[in-house]
Motif scaffolding. Structure first.
Motif, PDB file in Angstrom:
ATOM      1  N   ASP A  23     120.576 -32.731  39.767  1.00 35.90           N
ATOM      2  CA  ASP A  23     121.969 -32.802  39.322  1.00 35.90           C
ATOM      3  C   ASP A  23     122.625 -31.425  39.291  1.00 35.90           C
ATOM      4  O   ASP A  23     123.836 -31.310  39.411  1.00 35.90           O
ATOM      5  CB  ASP A  23     122.061 -33.414  37.919  1.00 35.90           C
ATOM      6  N   THR A  24     121.819 -30.374  39.150  1.00 37.92           N
ATOM      7  CA  THR A  24     122.376 -29.038  38.968  1.00 37.92           C
ATOM      8  C   THR A  24     122.104 -28.058  40.108  1.00 37.92           C
ATOM      9  O   THR A  24     122.657 -26.965  40.115  1.00 37.92           O
ATOM     10  CB  THR A  24     121.858 -28.412  37.665  1.00 37.92           C
ATOM     11  N   VAL A  41     117.995 -22.003  47.750  1.00 35.97           N
ATOM     12  CA  VAL A  41     118.226 -22.828  46.564  1.00 35.97           C
ATOM     13  C   VAL A  41     119.519 -22.338  45.933  1.00 35.97           C
ATOM     14  O   VAL A  41     119.690 -21.136  45.710  1.00 35.97           O
ATOM     15  CB  VAL A  41     117.060 -22.714  45.559  1.00 35.97           C
ATOM     16  N   VAL A  42     120.438 -23.264  45.677  1.00 36.57           N
ATOM     17  CA  VAL A  42     121.750 -22.903  45.118  1.00 36.57           C
ATOM     18  C   VAL A  42     122.074 -23.779  43.911  1.00 36.57           C
ATOM     19  O   VAL A  42     121.726 -24.959  43.886  1.00 36.57           O
ATOM     20  CB  VAL A  42     122.890 -23.054  46.158  1.00 36.57           C
ATOM     21  N   ALA A  56     122.453 -21.259  29.778  1.00 39.02           N
ATOM     22  CA  ALA A  56     121.937 -22.620  29.573  1.00 39.02           C
ATOM     23  C   ALA A  56     121.371 -23.229  30.853  1.00 39.02           C
ATOM     24  O   ALA A  56     120.584 -24.166  30.799  1.00 39.02           O
ATOM     25  CB  ALA A  56     123.041 -23.518  29.020  1.00 39.02           C
ATOM     26  N   ASP A  57     121.740 -22.686  32.018  1.00 43.48           N
ATOM     27  CA  ASP A  57     121.292 -23.227  33.306  1.00 43.48           C
ATOM     28  C   ASP A  57     120.093 -22.492  33.896  1.00 43.48           C
ATOM     29  O   ASP A  57     119.521 -22.936  34.891  1.00 43.48           O
ATOM     30  CB  ASP A  57     122.434 -23.184  34.325  1.00 43.48           C
ATOM     31  N   ILE A  58     119.733 -21.375  33.316  1.00 42.39           N
ATOM     32  CA  ILE A  58     118.682 -20.532  33.906  1.00 42.39           C
ATOM     33  C   ILE A  58     117.344 -21.262  34.005  1.00 42.39           C
ATOM     34  O   ILE A  58     116.703 -21.250  35.059  1.00 42.39           O
ATOM     35  CB  ILE A  58     118.553 -19.200  33.135  1.00 42.39           C
ATOM     36  N   ALA A  59     116.906 -21.890  32.943  1.00 44.61           N
ATOM     37  CA  ALA A  59     115.591 -22.553  32.951  1.00 44.61           C
ATOM     38  C   ALA A  59     115.531 -23.672  33.986  1.00 44.61           C
ATOM     39  O   ALA A  59     114.553 -23.768  34.742  1.00 44.61           O
ATOM     40  CB  ALA A  59     115.251 -23.079  31.557  1.00 44.61           C
ATOM     41  N   SER A  60     116.551 -24.505  34.052  1.00 50.58           N
ATOM     42  CA  SER A  60     116.511 -25.615  35.011  1.00 50.58           C
ATOM     43  C   SER A  60     116.607 -25.091  36.442  1.00 50.58           C
ATOM     44  O   SER A  60     115.921 -25.591  37.339  1.00 50.58           O
ATOM     45  CB  SER A  60     117.597 -26.644  34.728  1.00 50.58           C
ATOM     46  N   TYR A  61     117.439 -24.066  36.658  1.00 52.99           N
ATOM     47  CA  TYR A  61     117.584 -23.513  38.004  1.00 52.99           C
ATOM     48  C   TYR A  61     116.260 -22.906  38.491  1.00 52.99           C
ATOM     49  O   TYR A  61     115.768 -23.251  39.563  1.00 52.99           O
ATOM     50  CB  TYR A  61     118.701 -22.461  38.040  1.00 52.99           C
TER      51      TYR A  61
END
Length: 138
Positions: A23-24, A41-42, A56-61
């Motif tokens: 999703d991200t 990877v983007v 907040a997006d660093i871990a999932s990315y």
């Protein structure tokens, strides 16, 4: 952001050899690979550099980058990977992207001098994408 090539590929509005997506984030082949199977990877959200990526997006990315790196190694029988990010300098598209490059011992890559190659055809590119995608979907 409609004028961003990577946003367009991630959304499916522009063609690309998609390897996997969440999703991200999205992962697709680099059209000018250092070595065949080189994946970008983007994040789906348009950000230009790593500094712009919300905390907040660093871990999932980076969790997704980690999975792609493992899939590149397994799917392409690579000895390892080279994972890198350019921020502004040498960033050919102004959208955060992480390079995941398959490596083998003696492949000739020295430091940061990245030779570039081309896929012989779209079918060949698709075969590399499918190998990595198969690992991601298992």
């Amino acid at each position: 952001m409609s004028e961003c090539l990577f946003c367009s590929i991630a959304s499916g509005a522009a063609p690309g050899f998609l390897v996997a997506a969440t999703d991200t984030a999205a992962a697709f082949l680099d059209i000018r690979p250092v070595f065949k199977g080189h994946v970008l990877v983007v994040p789906r959200t348009h950000v230009v550099t790593l500094v712009d990526l919300p905390e907040a997006d660093i871990a999932s990315y980076f969790g997704f980058v980690q999975k792609i790196a493992a899939a590149v190694e397994t799917g392409l029988s690579a000895g390892g990977t080279f994972v890198a990010i350019n921020n502004r300098v040498s960033q050919s598209v102004a959208h955060l992207h992480t390079h995941v490059v398959p490596r083998t011992k003696g492949d000739g890559l020295k430091g940061f001098f990245w030779p570039r190659t081309k896929y012989a055809s779209d079918d060949e590119a698709l075969s590399y994408a499918e190998k990595v995608a198969a690992v991601m979907s298992s």
